[in-house]
Scaffold this active site. Sequence first.
Site, PDB file in Angstrom:
ATOM      1  N   CYS A   1      19.305  23.257 -12.002  1.00 38.50           N
ATOM      2  CA  CYS A   1      19.866  23.355 -13.336  1.00 38.50           C
ATOM      3  C   CYS A   1      18.789  23.860 -14.307  1.00 38.50           C
ATOM      4  CB  CYS A   1      20.457  22.045 -13.803  1.00 38.50           C
ATOM      5  SG  CYS A   1      19.460  20.614 -13.441  1.00 38.50           S
ATOM      6  N   GLY A   2      18.133  24.917 -13.899  1.00 39.30           N
ATOM      7  CA  GLY A   2      17.172  25.560 -14.782  1.00 39.30           C
ATOM      8  C   GLY A   2      15.993  24.660 -15.092  1.00 39.30           C
TER       9      GLY A   2
END
Lengths: 289, 137
Positions: A90-91
């Site tokens: 998620c980044g």
Amino acid sequence: MPSLKDLRNRIASVKATQKITKAMQMVAAAKLRRAQAAAEAARPYAERMETVLASLASGVTGSSAPRLIGGTGSDKVHLLVVCTAERGLCGAFNSSIARLAREKALALRAEGKTVKFICVGKKGYDILRRQFEKDILELIDLREFKQIGYVNAEVVAQNILTRFAAGEFDVATLFFSKFKSVISQIPTAQRIIPAEIPEGTKTTDAVYDYEPDENEILETLLPRNLTVQVLRGLLENAASEQGARMSAMDSATRNAGEMIKKQTQLYNRSRQAMITKELIEIISGAEAL
Amino acid sequence: MATFKFELVSPERILFSGDVISVIVPSVEGELTVLAGHAPLVATLKAGIVFIQTTDSNGKEFFVNGGLVEVNAAATTILAEQGRFIEDVDVAVLDQEILTAETKLAGSHDEEEQKRLREALIQLEEFKHVFQQRKAA
């Protein structure tokens, strides 16, 4: 020069990856909607709680104030409650929360204070473990819960309160990511013990009747306030996580698309080159006769 | 009839928000009714039923467990630790709540807290009793 077969394989594998990232993006988008609604639904309660608390707390001052507001009188031992996600991909979501916590921890250490950690969520634990293995008191795992609720927050808050009652720390700070929009999540540090009373909240002039008396209400209210703050952090976090994953997967899908385009071009070019080469061979063979 | 703004908020969501004629609240020191123009008040709640009168002939009921009510000139707000529509409550739900309260009590070591939890448990059991009688009637 890779052979045609190599190129074909490569394109197929990138396409498969793209399908996965695309699916993840769509799942995140659906989950985001739910998480965002939950985070927004929890806001009014937390806000009202703050105003009530502020008007109550302005009544009690000095040494008579409960320790959850007044503090223990020292600030030697700090507890950092780091809330992150249970899953990756998620980044920069997990690492930016962990980085904020780490910077804070190092700053506190430089001042000669003791730092302890409680990790909520496995990813933050994995990152912080590298540097602060010995200082992590506990890892609270919320992986099995699909939807974070009051009960989950209560477990975390209870844990913190028990440690506070045992005198294990003086100041507690909660780390989470505030959900601003899908593309912007702000890692935030919030002091929860002693409770942060928002400055400048307009306290009504009206004199309240208290039933039972002020202190008793405060006594029940403060632990609950802690739970509510934790809940808010967790819900904001859940929404942020999905938002971060959505945008990360979106750019991954786009990158995969670009790669497919480039590889396909390369594939076509070498295929054509091969055909031309074969033609030349045939023609020159015919001419030689 | 004179109405006033009322909100019933649980940590997860807003259960009710609107103008009402009166609200009956189960405070720890007994039930109390709030009408328009009530003096400012903060009281803690026990397990019980909040009754809201929205119009002369219409009312709504909610189950709350713990929390507090704040009355001031602008609005009346209930911050319920747990809140549900009465239709969503049955004996099984209450039993579940009682079980959670019991485990919490068993897991607590702080004397003050034990006292509080025990009180909450008694309140819940009391309410269950009342609830069953109501059902039977």
